[in-house]
Design a protein around this motif. Sequence first.
Motif, PDB file in Angstrom:
ATOM      1  N   ILE A 382       0.734  -1.266  -0.152  1.00 50.22           N
ATOM      2  CA  ILE A 382      -0.043   0.066  -0.072  1.00 50.22           C
ATOM      3  C   ILE A 382       1.037   1.319   0.077  1.00 50.22           C
ATOM      4  CG2 ILE A 382      -1.833   1.384   1.481  1.00 50.22           C
ATOM      5  CD1 ILE A 382      -3.026  -1.211   2.140  1.00 50.22           C
ATOM      6  N   VAL A 383       2.006   1.333   0.807  1.00 50.57           N
ATOM      7  CA  VAL A 383       2.838   2.465   1.013  1.00 50.57           C
ATOM      8  C   VAL A 383       3.512   2.583  -0.528  1.00 50.57           C
ATOM      9  CG1 VAL A 383       4.977   3.236   1.740  1.00 50.57           C
ATOM     10  CG2 VAL A 383       3.288   2.302   3.285  1.00 50.57           C
ATOM     11  N   THR A 384       3.913   1.723  -1.128  1.00 49.79           N
ATOM     12  CA  THR A 384       4.450   1.842  -2.560  1.00 49.79           C
ATOM     13  C   THR A 384       3.539   2.194  -3.344  1.00 49.79           C
ATOM     14  OG1 THR A 384       5.952  -0.195  -2.073  1.00 49.79           O
ATOM     15  CG2 THR A 384       5.644   0.236  -4.471  1.00 49.79           C
ATOM     16  N   MET A 385       2.172   1.737  -3.248  1.00 46.92           N
ATOM     17  CA  MET A 385       1.130   2.364  -4.275  1.00 46.92           C
ATOM     18  C   MET A 385       0.951   3.680  -4.097  1.00 46.92           C
ATOM     19  SD  MET A 385      -1.604  -0.820  -3.606  1.00 46.92           S
ATOM     20  CE  MET A 385      -3.141   0.163  -3.802  1.00 46.92           C
ATOM     21  N   ILE A 386       1.050   4.054  -2.603  1.00 42.16           N
ATOM     22  CA  ILE A 386       0.929   5.660  -2.603  1.00 42.16           C
ATOM     23  C   ILE A 386       2.078   6.389  -3.282  1.00 42.16           C
ATOM     24  CG2 ILE A 386       0.721   7.320  -0.737  1.00 42.16           C
ATOM     25  CD1 ILE A 386      -0.657   5.173   0.927  1.00 42.16           C
ATOM     26  N   LEU A 387       3.137   5.963  -2.942  1.00 40.91           N
ATOM     27  CA  LEU A 387       4.382   6.594  -3.513  1.00 40.91           C
ATOM     28  C   LEU A 387       4.307   6.586  -5.200  1.00 40.91           C
ATOM     29  CD1 LEU A 387       7.041   5.585  -1.132  1.00 40.91           C
ATOM     30  CD2 LEU A 387       5.991   7.721  -0.991  1.00 40.91           C
ATOM     31  N   TYR A 388       3.834   5.500  -5.656  1.00 41.71           N
ATOM     32  CA  TYR A 388       3.752   5.583  -7.284  1.00 41.71           C
ATOM     33  C   TYR A 388       2.865   6.786  -7.345  1.00 41.71           C
ATOM     34  CZ  TYR A 388       6.457   1.244  -7.759  1.00 41.71           C
ATOM     35  OH  TYR A 388       7.351   0.268  -7.625  1.00 41.71           O
ATOM     36  N   GLU A 389       1.599   6.853  -6.951  1.00 37.04           N
ATOM     37  CA  GLU A 389       0.791   7.639  -7.384  1.00 37.04           C
ATOM     38  C   GLU A 389       0.768   9.299  -7.283  1.00 37.04           C
ATOM     39  OE1 GLU A 389      -3.550   8.420  -8.517  1.00 37.04           O
ATOM     40  OE2 GLU A 389      -1.803   7.449  -9.117  1.00 37.04           O
ATOM     41  N   VAL A 390       1.617   9.278  -6.126  1.00 35.80           N
ATOM     42  CA  VAL A 390       2.193  10.774  -5.781  1.00 35.80           C
ATOM     43  C   VAL A 390       3.331  10.899  -6.806  1.00 35.80           C
ATOM     44  CG1 VAL A 390       3.639  12.148  -4.248  1.00 35.80           C
ATOM     45  CG2 VAL A 390       1.810  10.575  -3.342  1.00 35.80           C
ATOM     46  N   ASN A 443      -5.589   8.387  -6.678  1.00 36.73           N
ATOM     47  CA  ASN A 443      -6.072   7.020  -6.459  1.00 36.73           C
ATOM     48  C   ASN A 443      -5.090   6.021  -6.529  1.00 36.73           C
ATOM     49  OD1 ASN A 443      -7.646   4.679  -6.633  1.00 36.73           O
ATOM     50  ND2 ASN A 443      -8.235   4.826  -8.585  1.00 36.73           N
ATOM     51  N   PRO A 444      -4.391   5.674  -5.604  1.00 41.79           N
ATOM     52  CA  PRO A 444      -3.250   4.621  -5.418  1.00 41.79           C
ATOM     53  C   PRO A 444      -3.718   3.369  -5.950  1.00 41.79           C
ATOM     54  CG  PRO A 444      -3.058   6.038  -3.444  1.00 41.79           C
ATOM     55  CD  PRO A 444      -4.442   6.480  -4.031  1.00 41.79           C
ATOM     56  N   GLU A 445      -5.112   3.042  -5.844  1.00 43.97           N
ATOM     57  CA  GLU A 445      -5.596   1.622  -6.065  1.00 43.97           C
ATOM     58  C   GLU A 445      -5.172   1.402  -7.775  1.00 43.97           C
ATOM     59  OE1 GLU A 445      -6.607  -1.481  -4.571  1.00 43.97           O
ATOM     60  OE2 GLU A 445      -7.505   0.176  -3.551  1.00 43.97           O
ATOM     61  N   ARG A 446      -4.820   2.175  -8.461  1.00 48.16           N
ATOM     62  CA  ARG A 446      -4.623   1.822  -9.902  1.00 48.16           C
ATOM     63  C   ARG A 446      -3.160   1.360  -9.920  1.00 48.16           C
ATOM     64  NH1 ARG A 446      -5.736   6.348 -12.586  1.00 48.16           N
ATOM     65  NH2 ARG A 446      -6.000   7.828 -10.833  1.00 48.16           N
ATOM     66  N   PHE A 447      -2.436   1.202  -8.994  1.00 49.67           N
ATOM     67  CA  PHE A 447      -0.946   0.931  -9.010  1.00 49.67           C
ATOM     68  C   PHE A 447      -1.072  -0.629  -8.244  1.00 49.67           C
ATOM     69  CE2 PHE A 447       0.390   4.972  -9.883  1.00 49.67           C
ATOM     70  CZ  PHE A 447       1.031   4.841 -11.233  1.00 49.67           C
ATOM     71  N   ALA A 448      -2.315  -1.091  -7.992  1.00 42.48           N
ATOM     72  CA  ALA A 448      -2.249  -2.501  -7.203  1.00 42.48           C
ATOM     73  C   ALA A 448      -1.912  -3.585  -7.659  1.00 42.48           C
ATOM     74  CB  ALA A 448      -4.147  -2.594  -6.709  1.00 42.48           C
ATOM     75  N   GLU A 449      -1.854  -3.531  -8.966  1.00 41.81           N
ATOM     76  CA  GLU A 449      -1.215  -4.822  -9.552  1.00 41.81           C
ATOM     77  C   GLU A 449       0.059  -4.282 -10.323  1.00 41.81           C
ATOM     78  OE1 GLU A 449      -3.885  -7.470 -11.548  1.00 41.81           O
ATOM     79  OE2 GLU A 449      -5.487  -6.171 -11.203  1.00 41.81           O
ATOM     80  N   GLY A 450       0.743  -3.237  -9.824  1.00 41.57           N
ATOM     81  CA  GLY A 450       2.136  -2.805 -10.462  1.00 41.57           C
ATOM     82  C   GLY A 450       1.904  -1.850 -11.407  1.00 41.57           C
TER      83      GLY A 450
END
Length: 523
Positions: A382-390, A443-450
């Motif tokens: 989840i932290v990774t997803m957040i950082l990717y979205e930021v 929407n960090p969820e967009r990176f849920a699968e990488g």
Amino acid sequence: MDASSTPGAIWVVQTMVLAAIPLWACHMVNTLWLTPITLERHLKAQGLLGDPYCLSLLLSCPTYMLKLQKELLSKSMDLSKDDAAPPIFSLGHLTVHKYGTNSFAWEGTAPKVIITDPDEGEEVFNKIQDFPKPILLPIIKYITVGLFPYEGDKWAQHGKIIVPAFHLERLSCMLPSFSHICHDLIDKWKGLLSSDGTCDVDVWTVRIYLTCDVISRTAFYSGYAERAKIDDLLKMQGYALMTARYAHITLWWLLQSTTHRRMIVIDTCIRDSHESNMRKRAKELWSDQTTDDDLLRILLQSNHIENKGDENSKSAGMTTQEVMEECKLFYLAGQETTAALLAWTMVLLGKHPEWQARARQEVLQVFGNQNPNFEGLGRLKIVTMILYEVLRLYPPGIYLTRALQKDLKLGNLLLPAGVQVSVPILLIHHDEGIWGNDAKEFNPERFAEGIAKATKGQVCYFPFGWGPRICVGQNFVLLEAKIVLSLLLQNFSFELSPSYAHVPTTVLTLQPKHGAPIILHKL
């Protein structure tokens, strides 16, 4: 030479000067008018749209752009819950808004073609020999040094030496330093808490005593006095950006302005400081007086191995001057990029408490109240997803520019030498045709699968660049951000302060112009 020959010598010199004037005039006419007009006709014949070159001269495009940008940045913009994307104002944004994606803009005498197609962007990133970086303005060399401006064999040679310093296994040994420095910051903030367990802090200022300290200790192992001195000098160098507005005034760079002279003095002081520290670390390395694996030590080791492996080649490794330039680049890019990422992350998590809660729950499940460890950091989904979205919404740089030194075909375009191509990172990161109708939402969820799944396999996400020239320090930045964010989530909850003014601006990196004030709550 006797007196009788003096008039003859003067006559020869005068004749040479008079003969050179028409040649110089022809060169200036060709540079300032004929070549740009020819390039403009070539681009428009292929269906590309843009302001006429004569209009850009009349409007003084850089001055016009700066005036409009100043007006925009003087106003605070709303950071709504549904629209988190920064309303950045740039030459590329203005051009695409006016003419569409098949367009070009003028930067001085060079037309800059805007590239938004992922396939064309991939070609630009991959074919580094065909699409080199443009020649830097003279004053910019004081800011962008090291690996950044190199091309060809020089870039490959330096990359071979530098890349080992940023391998994850090398960076893992720096985790104790990361955690120790972050705990110092947390203790400082706890000391500011009022009786109700809250306090206001500006997380943008963490670059002064957090990211600066991290890059200093882990990269150079320098003492506090040395770190403070270099940081002050780098801040002074930031004034160089103020002179960039005159970049396209003919022959301005030949003038020895006060700014030029000041930059030379500052640059000399920074180089002297890095050289002193580097010689000290080299002495420790050869005498085995220390086993600390900071980046400078690793860089010196890698350079020594490269030189030793090819003793007959004078160009095998880096010179002392080149090592110092890499140190300067590490220092500047290392603190600015991470500080911007952390500031925007805290701003968006302060605005989206549901994602903050999810990230905290994950951190506590993986680490409890213990310091983050290398194995656990890899499990922070989840932290990774957040950082990717930021990084998607607020990448460190908002565009990348490449120059053509020969005629080339790019997609359906035939581009002549002298043209530049610009890949607008921010525009592509926010493109609804690529990311969907929620492209401007957090929407960090967009990176849920990488990343590959989120981008559908397209080259449309590149906060650190892409291809062979991708930023070698991205692992360092993400590792530091994960550690700092994990420790902060263990100790505080936070919300965006009512005093926050949303004015994103670009100064080296995309950053909050008026800071990022948040309200901390002790857990």
